[in-house]
Write a protein that holds these residues in place. Structure first.
Motif, PDB file in Angstrom:
ATOM      1  N   THR A 146      53.478  47.008  41.235  1.00 16.52           N
ATOM      2  CA  THR A 146      53.165  47.079  39.829  1.00 16.52           C
ATOM      3  C   THR A 146      53.914  47.979  39.186  1.00 16.52           C
ATOM      4  O   THR A 146      53.641  48.465  38.059  1.00 16.52           O
ATOM      5  CB  THR A 146      51.710  47.721  39.719  1.00 16.52           C
ATOM      6  N   PRO A 184      44.312  36.398  35.489  1.00 17.31           N
ATOM      7  CA  PRO A 184      43.054  37.373  36.128  1.00 17.31           C
ATOM      8  C   PRO A 184      43.390  38.719  35.680  1.00 17.31           C
ATOM      9  O   PRO A 184      42.470  39.882  35.444  1.00 17.31           O
ATOM     10  CB  PRO A 184      43.270  37.096  37.495  1.00 17.31           C
ATOM     11  N   ALA A 185      44.909  39.219  35.446  1.00 15.78           N
ATOM     12  CA  ALA A 185      45.133  40.753  35.379  1.00 15.78           C
ATOM     13  C   ALA A 185      44.923  40.950  33.912  1.00 15.78           C
ATOM     14  O   ALA A 185      44.905  42.159  33.676  1.00 15.78           O
ATOM     15  CB  ALA A 185      46.744  40.878  35.567  1.00 15.78           C
ATOM     16  N   GLN A 194      39.158  44.544  36.404  1.00 14.63           N
ATOM     17  CA  GLN A 194      39.345  44.096  37.803  1.00 14.63           C
ATOM     18  C   GLN A 194      38.039  44.441  38.654  1.00 14.63           C
ATOM     19  O   GLN A 194      38.181  44.326  39.925  1.00 14.63           O
ATOM     20  CB  GLN A 194      40.481  44.699  38.544  1.00 14.63           C
ATOM     21  N   ASP A 195      37.133  44.579  38.167  1.00 15.40           N
ATOM     22  CA  ASP A 195      35.623  45.219  38.711  1.00 15.40           C
ATOM     23  C   ASP A 195      34.424  44.161  38.500  1.00 15.40           C
ATOM     24  O   ASP A 195      33.426  44.529  38.871  1.00 15.40           O
ATOM     25  CB  ASP A 195      35.226  46.513  38.613  1.00 15.40           C
ATOM     26  N   TYR A 199      40.292  34.078  40.028  1.00 13.15           N
ATOM     27  CA  TYR A 199      39.973  35.647  39.843  1.00 13.15           C
ATOM     28  C   TYR A 199      39.753  36.195  41.283  1.00 13.15           C
ATOM     29  O   TYR A 199      40.224  37.297  41.685  1.00 13.15           O
ATOM     30  CB  TYR A 199      39.058  35.911  38.722  1.00 13.15           C
ATOM     31  N   ARG A 229      42.321  36.104  44.271  1.00 11.22           N
ATOM     32  CA  ARG A 229      43.389  37.049  43.879  1.00 11.22           C
ATOM     33  C   ARG A 229      43.219  38.552  44.611  1.00 11.22           C
ATOM     34  O   ARG A 229      44.028  38.947  45.112  1.00 11.22           O
ATOM     35  CB  ARG A 229      43.492  37.158  42.349  1.00 11.22           C
ATOM     36  N   ARG A 230      41.882  38.370  45.039  1.00 14.83           N
ATOM     37  CA  ARG A 230      41.741  40.020  45.616  1.00 14.83           C
ATOM     38  C   ARG A 230      41.529  39.643  47.150  1.00 14.83           C
ATOM     39  O   ARG A 230      41.384  40.601  47.978  1.00 14.83           O
ATOM     40  CB  ARG A 230      40.307  40.604  45.139  1.00 14.83           C
TER      41      ARG A 230
END
Length: 496
Positions: A3, A164-165, A169-170, A321, A324-325
């Motif tokens: 990042t 998605p970013a 992110q929760d 989304y 991605r995790r």
């Protein structure tokens, strides 16, 4: 995932939330180009991966080299998949040249092995820009290359309207995702193609490219026939791999599908109930923003536009989304603990509807409705979304165990469907296996995992006749393993 701060050319871009650094390497003092390596985003326009590479190249005073290669040994390599990909790649090259960009291709085969070609191309690059695709080969190869090259590698999301970013992110539920997505999606509808400031790269290359632009359909067919891939599974005439086919479907969406979508979308027997754009979305021949533009320009009510956009933008992008995790989005382990526990508790229940994998593959089971669904995969390379839910749910009771049911669903999806191997289709399968609200009561085999019958199609006016017609279509005969593959569906081991 890295990042670190992006270079200014990307950090200042309005599309910056699409981009992430995949390593912490520094650009070399001298280079020939910025390498734009495409695997699945096979379009020349409205392509944020290419646009990021152009911005970076302009800032560095370098041209962009767009590269697309096709391995011979990826899982389920077949005439069907290869021919579609090569058709898309051919039009990608034509579109890049119209944009003033060099685009080179490589088709892996016995008489032309180019070991480590991506690394050799990267060795001459100031940076590598690739697509951020959270599933299957594109994900596996991108991670491997980013780890090994001594150049900066940037991954760019080209699959979603809203990257998605750019969202919190929760998010844990579809309803919350819908609210967050709807609040910002219009901010991401517009785009423009970045203009290269340098002429197309025409310098040395570490190999001799394949000139797909000069190949007509017969030449592409002959090339595919010469490869060591699965020749049992033929290409599908229903889905030509051309930009012209995309344009025709966008026009059909606006003029035929949308006016009837609210009534027809749940009826697989109606030809006007589906856009049939998912294969083109999967291989990136069209992006979601171009589809949104077609929908917004259609002469239909806001309600009809909204129903279609909810499928495209909420459900599809929710699955991206979530993927991605996940390290392996196609893994059975992605299911919620409660669902795997319920299925495990009923794993020993009698399964009177069990079928062999051979019968499942060929749509030759004792269930006419399920056969009709599978024949779409086997013969058309595509399945109507509404019947996919029944198809996947029923596999739980047609296979020896929930784990084998999952592996079978993924195998059939990935091998036969043009839109398989995708976060969206894995999300659909996960929904069927319990990544959704529990059912209203326990049932044998399923426990609290919701059950589904064929009623949604059989109750339609033309449903019974359509099911009988589809199920009766002669199957093409393909080779079938004794059991479905475990990698990566159950083992999480990458098979290449």
């Amino acid at each position: 995932m890295m990042t670190d701060t992006l270079p200014k050319a990307l950090a200042d871009w309005r599309e910056a939330p699409r981009v992430r650094a995949m390593n912490d390497r520094e650009a070399p003092a001298k280079a020939d180009y910025v390498l734009c390596w495409l695997q699945q985003a096979l379009r020349a326009h409205d392509n944020p991966v290419i646009d990021a590479a152009v911005r970076l190249g302009n800032a560095m005073g370098l041209p962009v080299l767009v590269y697309h290669g096709l391995r011979e040994d990826y899982p389920y390599a077949s005439d069907r998949l290869h021919r579609f990909i090569l058709g898309a790649s051919r039009d990608l090259g034509k579109g890049c040249r119209q944009r003033g960009l060099a685009c080179v291709h490589y088709v892996d085969r016995s008489e032309k092995r180019e070991k480590g070609l991506v690394y050799r191309l990267a060795a001459r690059a100031a940076a590598v820009v690739l697509e951020d695709q959270p599933a299957f080969v594109a994900q596996w190869q991108a991670e491997r290359v980013a780890d090994k090259v001594d150049r900066p590698v940037y991954a760019v999301n080209a699959a979603c309207t809203v990257p998605p970013a750019a969202l919190a992110q929760d998010i844990r539920a579809t309803s919350a995702f819908r609210r967050r997505h709807e609040a910002v999606r219009e901010d991401w509808y517009d785009w423009h193609d970045e203009e290269p400031e340098r002429p197309p790269y025409d310098g040395a290359l570490p190999y001799t490219p394949d000139d797909l632009a000069t190949m007509d359909d017969a030449a592409l067919d002959a090339l595919v026939a010469s490869l060591a891939i699965d020749h049992d599974l033929p290409p599908v005439a229903r889905f030509p791999a051309t930009r012209a086919a995309v344009t025709e479907r966008l026009q059909r969406l606006a003029e035929v599908v949308l006016p009837r979508y609210a009534d027809a979308r749940g009826d697989a027997s109606r030809a006007d109930g589906a856009s049939e754009l998912s294969p083109y979305l999967h291989f990136g021949m069209v992006g979601p923003r171009e589809i949104v533009a077609a929908v917004r320009g259609a002469d239909v009510s806001a309600e009809k536009r909204g129903k279609y956009l909810d499928e495209l933008l909420t459900w599809r992008e929710w699955f991206h989304y979530k993927a991605r995790r996940m390290r392996v989005p196609e893994s059975y382990a992605r299911l919620p603990d409660w669902a795997r526990r319920e299925l495990a508790e009923h794993a020993q229940d009698e399964r009177p509807n069990r079928e062999t994998l051979h019968a499942l593959v060929h749509g030759e089971t004792d269930n006419e409705s399920w056969n009709a669904c599978q024949k779409q995969f086997l013969l058309d390379g595509w399945m109507h979304n509404n019947v996919r839910m029944f198809w996947a749910k029923w596999l739980i009771q047609m296979t020896p165990s929930p784990e084998e049911g999952w592996a079978t669903a993924c195998y059939l999806n990935d091998r036969f469907s043009l839109d398989g191997r995708d976060p969206s289709t894995y999300g659909n399968i996960a929904w069927a296996f319990g990544d959704s609200a529990p059912g209203y009561g326990r049932r044998p085999i399923y426990g609290l995992v919701a059950y589904r019958t064929d009623a949604s199609i059989r109750k339609q006016k033309g449903g019974p006749a359509w099911l009988a017609e589809q199920a009766a279509r002669p199957a093409i005969k393909v080779h079938v393993p004794r059991t479905p593959p475990k990698d990566p569906y159950l083992s999480e081991k990458v098979p290449i």
